[in-house]
Write an enzyme that holds these catalytic residues in place. Structure first.
Site, short mmCIF file in Angstrom:
data_model
loop_
_atom_site.label_atom_id
_atom_site.label_comp_id
_atom_site.label_asym_id
_atom_site.label_seq_id
_atom_site.Cartn_x
_atom_site.Cartn_y
_atom_site.Cartn_z
N GLY A 77 99.88 61.18 17.09
CA GLY A 77 99.60 62.48 17.95
C GLY A 77 100.90 63.15 17.47
O GLY A 77 101.80 63.50 18.05
N GLU A 100 96.94 63.12 14.16
CA GLU A 100 96.76 64.26 14.94
C GLU A 100 95.31 64.55 15.03
O GLU A 100 94.30 64.89 14.29
CB GLU A 100 97.35 65.49 14.45
CG GLU A 100 97.33 66.71 15.11
CD GLU A 100 97.73 66.46 16.65
OE1 GLU A 100 97.02 67.05 17.46
OE2 GLU A 100 98.99 66.21 16.91
N ILE A 101 94.82 64.93 16.30
CA ILE A 101 93.23 65.15 16.67
C ILE A 101 93.22 66.58 16.58
O ILE A 101 92.00 66.92 16.35
CB ILE A 101 93.03 64.55 18.00
CG1 ILE A 101 91.43 64.36 18.41
CG2 ILE A 101 93.44 65.53 19.27
CD1 ILE A 101 90.86 63.65 19.38
N SER A 145 93.18 58.55 17.81
CA SER A 145 94.00 56.98 17.59
C SER A 145 93.42 56.11 18.69
O SER A 145 93.83 55.03 18.49
CB SER A 145 95.49 57.32 17.50
OG SER A 145 95.80 58.26 16.61
N LEU A 164 105.64 59.92 20.63
CA LEU A 164 106.76 61.05 20.89
C LEU A 164 106.15 62.37 21.72
O LEU A 164 105.33 62.78 21.30
CB LEU A 164 107.32 61.38 19.60
CG LEU A 164 107.72 60.30 18.69
CD1 LEU A 164 108.43 60.88 17.36
CD2 LEU A 164 108.62 59.40 19.42
N ASP A 167 100.88 63.83 25.52
CA ASP A 167 100.23 64.45 26.88
C ASP A 167 100.46 63.61 28.19
O ASP A 167 100.15 62.52 28.06
CB ASP A 167 98.82 64.55 26.80
CG ASP A 167 98.18 65.65 27.79
OD1 ASP A 167 98.84 65.76 28.74
OD2 ASP A 167 97.09 65.88 27.49
N GLU A 243 108.96 69.07 17.39
CA GLU A 243 109.00 70.44 18.03
C GLU A 243 109.45 70.13 19.57
O GLU A 243 110.19 71.07 20.12
CB GLU A 243 107.85 71.17 17.66
CG GLU A 243 107.80 72.57 18.64
CD GLU A 243 106.42 73.31 18.26
OE1 GLU A 243 105.43 72.64 18.96
OE2 GLU A 243 106.24 74.18 17.53
#
EC number: 2.1.1.33
Length: 268
Positions: A77, A100-101, A145, A164, A167, A243
Site C-alpha cells: 500500500g 499499490e492497488i 497484496s 504504513l 486504511d 505523504e
C-alpha cells in the site's frame, strides 16, 4: 502478464526530451479501493514466472557473472511512493518494491520513478554528468497484496515489509478488510525471512492496537521494543517520508509504531 500494467517505463536517454516531474493533481483517485472485488489485476502464477527485468533492467537478468538480485523490501500500500523515494538512494544495493492497488496512484509512482531515474543520469546544464544507476533499485506494481503476495515472492525472499498508515476501516463490519489479520499474517510470515522486520506505522490508535495485538499473538513474530530501533534510518523514513506521515506532522497528530521480527520456523 501484461507488461504495460506493471512496468516502470524506461526514462529517455540524455539526448531525448526530459520527463516532466509528475504532479498529483493529474492522477486523481479515490482514497480507498475495495480489496475484495476483482480489479482485473495481472499477477504471475508463481514467483519464478515474474519478469522483474521490466522493473529493474540494471539488475535482471544478472550480467557479467554477477549474482542475481532479488526484491528484498516491499512497501505494501505504498501510496504516492514517499518511502521508496527516500530509501532508494540511501540503500542503492537493495532492490525494493511498492505495491499499490489504485490505478492512478500506481501510475503516479511509476512516472515519479522514471523521472527520478532520468534526473540521476541527466545533470543540469553546465554541471558534470551524473553516473547512471540512480533509483534503478526501486519500482512499483499494481497488486492486491491481501491476495497475491505469494504470487510475487518466494518463501523467505523478503527482509523487510512495511505497512504504513493503512486504511483503518473503522466500521466493525469492515475490519475484515484490514491489512493485518490472523490469516494474512501467515502469508506475510511465509514471504518474510527469519530475522526480517515487519514495520507498522499509523496515526489511528485503534488500528495500532489491532495490528499490535494480532502480531503479538502470532507465533512467527516477536515484538521489537521501539527504543531498539531509535537510530534506525529505515524506521525514521517509515515515520516521516510518506505523504500521510507528513500530513500527520503538519496537523500535530500522533504516530503509533510497532515493529516485529520474523522468528525462525520450529524445527520439524
Amino acid at each position: 502478464m501484461s507488461k504495460r500494467s506493471h512496468q516502470v517505463m524506461d526514462a529517455p536517454g540524455p539526448s531525448e526530451p526530459l520527463l516532466r516531474e509528475p504532479q498529483k493533481r493529474f492522477y486523481r483517485q479515490r482514497a480507498h479501493a475495495n480489496v475484495f472485488v476483482d480489479h482485473e489485476l495481472d499477477y504471475p502464477a508463481s514467483p519464478d514466472q515474474m519478469d522483474w527485468s521490466l522493473h529493474y533492467p540494471n539488475y535482471f537478468p544478472a550480467k557479467d557473472g554477477q549474482d542475481l538480485k532479488q526484491v528484498e523490501w516491499a512497501d505494501v500500500g505504498c501510496g504516492f511512493g514517499g518511502l521508496l523515494m527516500a530509501l532508494a538512494p540511501q540503500f542503492p544495493d537493495t532492490v525494493m518494491l511498492g505495491m499499490e492497488i489504485r490505478v492512478s496512484v500506481t501510475q503516479y509512482v511509476a512516472d515519479r520513478i522514471a523521472h527520478a531515474r532520468q534526473a540521476a543520469i541527466v545533470a543540469p546544464e553546465g554541471a558534470e554528468e551524473k553516473k547512471p544507476g540512480g533509483f534503478q533499485n526501486v519500482s512499483v506494481i499494481r497488486a492486491n497484496s491481501m491476495k497475491h503476495m505469494p504470487n510475487f515472492f518466494a518463501k523467505g525472499q523478503l527482509s523487510k515489509i512495511f505497512f504504513l498508515f493503512p486504511d483503518p476501516h473503522f466500521k466493525v463490519r469492515k475490519q475484515k478488510a484490514r491489512i493485518v489479520t490472523t490469516a494474512l499474517l501467515a502469508e506475510y510470515a511465509f514471504v518474510l525471512r527469519p530475522g526480517g522486520i515487519l514495520y507498522t506505522v499509523t496515526d489511528v490508535k485503534d488500528l495500532h492496537e489491532w495490528m499490535d495485538h494480532h502480531l503479538r499473538k502470532h507465533p512467527s513474530f516477536e515484538y521489537i521494543p521501539t527504543e531498539e530501533l531509535a537510530d534506525d534510518p529505515i524506521l525514521l523514513a517509515a515515520k516521516t517520508a510518506t505523504e500521510e506521515g507528513r500530513k500527520v506532522e503538519r496537523n500535530g497528530g500522533d504516530k503509533w509504531v510497532a515493529c516485529f521480527r520474523r522468528l525462525p520456523d520450529p524445527e520439524e
